[in-house]
Design an enzyme around this catalytic site. Structure first.
Site, PDB file in Angstrom:
ATOM      1  N   GLN A   1     -17.705  -6.747  -2.224  1.00  0.00           N
ATOM      2  CA  GLN A   1     -16.799  -7.300  -2.772  1.00  0.00           C
ATOM      3  C   GLN A   1     -17.025  -8.981  -2.044  1.00  0.00           C
ATOM      4  O   GLN A   1     -16.071  -9.487  -2.812  1.00  0.00           O
ATOM      5  CB  GLN A   1     -15.743  -6.851  -3.365  1.00  0.00           C
ATOM      6  CG  GLN A   1     -14.471  -6.290  -2.359  1.00  0.00           C
ATOM      7  CD  GLN A   1     -13.659  -5.262  -2.145  1.00  0.00           C
ATOM      8  OE1 GLN A   1     -14.095  -3.995  -2.892  1.00  0.00           O
ATOM      9  NE2 GLN A   1     -12.068  -6.300  -2.492  1.00  0.00           N
TER      10      GLN A   1
ATOM     11  N   LYS B   1      -1.099  -6.436  -8.533  1.00  0.00           N
ATOM     12  CA  LYS B   1      -1.149  -7.671  -7.531  1.00  0.00           C
ATOM     13  C   LYS B   1      -2.652  -8.155  -8.085  1.00  0.00           C
ATOM     14  O   LYS B   1      -2.479  -9.608  -8.412  1.00  0.00           O
ATOM     15  CB  LYS B   1      -0.761  -7.591  -6.313  1.00  0.00           C
ATOM     16  CG  LYS B   1      -1.288  -8.399  -5.148  1.00  0.00           C
ATOM     17  CD  LYS B   1      -0.929  -8.766  -3.482  1.00  0.00           C
ATOM     18  CE  LYS B   1      -1.639 -10.269  -3.280  1.00  0.00           C
ATOM     19  NZ  LYS B   1      -2.884  -9.449  -3.079  1.00  0.00           N
TER      20      LYS B   1
ATOM     21  N   VAL C   1       4.559  -5.514  -4.706  1.00  0.00           N
ATOM     22  CA  VAL C   1       5.728  -5.206  -3.317  1.00  0.00           C
ATOM     23  C   VAL C   1       5.462  -6.903  -3.264  1.00  0.00           C
ATOM     24  O   VAL C   1       4.484  -7.553  -2.712  1.00  0.00           O
ATOM     25  CB  VAL C   1       5.878  -4.568  -2.507  1.00  0.00           C
ATOM     26  CG1 VAL C   1       6.316  -4.273  -1.574  1.00  0.00           C
ATOM     27  CG2 VAL C   1       5.579  -3.171  -3.725  1.00  0.00           C
TER      28      VAL C   1
ATOM     29  N   ARG D   1      -3.750 -10.410   3.267  1.00  0.00           N
ATOM     30  CA  ARG D   1      -4.107 -11.805   4.253  1.00  0.00           C
ATOM     31  C   ARG D   1      -2.806 -12.768   4.965  1.00  0.00           C
ATOM     32  O   ARG D   1      -3.073 -13.472   5.053  1.00  0.00           O
ATOM     33  CB  ARG D   1      -5.111 -12.108   3.564  1.00  0.00           C
ATOM     34  CG  ARG D   1      -6.122 -12.073   2.768  1.00  0.00           C
ATOM     35  CD  ARG D   1      -7.244 -12.742   1.627  1.00  0.00           C
ATOM     36  NE  ARG D   1      -8.963 -12.007   1.710  1.00  0.00           N
ATOM     37  CZ  ARG D   1      -9.092 -11.599   0.533  1.00  0.00           C
ATOM     38  NH1 ARG D   1      -8.503 -10.543  -0.044  1.00  0.00           N
ATOM     39  NH2 ARG D   1     -10.615 -10.866   0.910  1.00  0.00           N
TER      40      ARG D   1
ATOM     41  N   HIS E   1       0.546  -1.337  -0.318  1.00  0.00           N
ATOM     42  CA  HIS E   1      -0.777  -0.097  -0.046  1.00  0.00           C
ATOM     43  C   HIS E   1       1.200   1.390  -0.243  1.00  0.00           C
ATOM     44  O   HIS E   1       0.343   2.198  -0.998  1.00  0.00           O
ATOM     45  CB  HIS E   1      -1.073   0.208   1.428  1.00  0.00           C
ATOM     46  CG  HIS E   1      -1.973  -1.530   1.292  1.00  0.00           C
ATOM     47  ND1 HIS E   1      -1.763  -2.214   2.466  1.00  0.00           N
ATOM     48  CD2 HIS E   1      -3.102  -1.328   0.780  1.00  0.00           C
ATOM     49  CE1 HIS E   1      -3.355  -3.121   2.061  1.00  0.00           C
ATOM     50  NE2 HIS E   1      -3.496  -2.500   1.216  1.00  0.00           N
TER      51      HIS E   1
END
Ligand code: AMP
Length: 288
Positions: free
Chosen positions: A61, A151, A178, A189, A37
């Site tokens: 979602q 990602k 990253v 996660r 982030h």
């Protein structure tokens, strides 16, 4: 760094900046912030005069049975991390009821054509939830730029298509993946992984790296690449493979043979226990 929870206050702040001709970049997140982030935050800072980080765990979602309830939430720690990083002007962290009043029967945004492969079939409704919340965050934060990580490459492609199809006046910026020193892509996660699963989770990055190497060395058959990726993932006794797929980098359609000159993606999703991890490699131009 100001923390705002109200839609009206966020819109008023962005309006005020725009009146002063400040450019604005938005970094949408679900919190549980990590160095991935932060790379988006630094990109946002380079692009614009003012930076907003939104933190919202978006229920629409998550499918029933997914980890919406368990998803890590710690606004205080996230704000501390952002303060230490610096360069963030506003954290927009609305409450669940602000974004989804109990009686709402709200409009949804459905992006067609990019959801038949990769995570799409495995997470029905997920990308409609993503597109809808991103469209709303763009209307609330009114940015000139919004930064997304590669990602979640399918999410990135879907957001880009939504912005194009709906003529939204915002530039979508992609940021590379990253990784931990051993290759594992950073993810909120990852903290769910036990010690042994964490050790074995490097099979994802090994698989996508092998795909990139095979493509660089001239392999063009998607099934040959997928077989080798699968073989690597199956070396982990704890890994429960959901998919390995090689797709076109633009249409995200399955391909039998990679076409020189076009982009391609090799991607995988793997469960370790309840924890679902994803990884991919993006090949901007398959060599001749
Ligand atoms: P999330 O909070 O997981 O919804 O992620 C928010 C944004 O951060 C998304 O655009 C992700 O693609 C991006 N992101 C998450 N992990 C990484 C990573 N390891 N590298 C780059 N971007 C990431």
């Amino acid at each position: 760094m100001t923390i705002l929870a109200s839609i009206e206050e966020m819109q008023a702040q962005s309006d005020a900046w725009r009146r002063k001709s400040f450019s604005i970049a938005l970094v949408p997140t679900m919190g549980a912030l990590h160095a991935g982030h932060m790379e988006l935050v630094r990109t946002a800072r380079r692009l614009a005069d003012r930076v907003i980080v939104s933190i919202f765990v978006n229920p629409t979602q998550f499918a029933p049975g997914e980890d919406f309830e368990e998803y890590p939430r710690d606004l205080e720690t996230d704000c501390r991390i952002l303060r230490e990083e610096g360069g963030v002007d506003v954290v927009f962290a609305p409450h669940l009821e602000t974004m989804y009043p109990p009686t709402s029967n709200a409009t949804k945004v459905e992006v067609y054509g990019l959801t038949d492969t990769l995570c799409g079939p495995h997470r029905p409704g997920h990308f409609t939830g993503v597109a809808t919340i991103v469209a709303r965050l763009l209307n609330i934060c009114k940015p000139d730029f919004a930064c997304f990580g590669q990602k979640d490459i399918q999410q990135f492609a879907i957001v880009r298509k939504m912005v194009k199809d709906l003529n939204m006046d915002v530039h979508i910026e992609g940021v590379g993946i990253v990784r931990e020193p051993d290759g594992l892509a950073l993810s909120s996660r990852n903290r769910y992984l036990g010690e042994e699963a964490r050790r074995q989770s490097t099979v994802l990055s090994m698989a996508v790296t092998r795909a990139a190497d095979l493509i660089a060395s001239g392999v063009r058959s998607a099934s040959v690449i997928e077989d080798q990726m699968r073989e690597i993932i199956e070396t982990s006794p704890l890994a429960d493979l959901q998919y390995v797929e090689v797709v076109d980098g633009e249409s995200l359609a399955r391909v039998r043979e990679l076409t020189p000159g076009r982009s391609a993606i090799a991607a995988t999703a793997v469960y370790f226990g309840e924890t679902r991890l994803i990884d991919n490699t993006f090949i901007p131009k398959v060599p001749d």
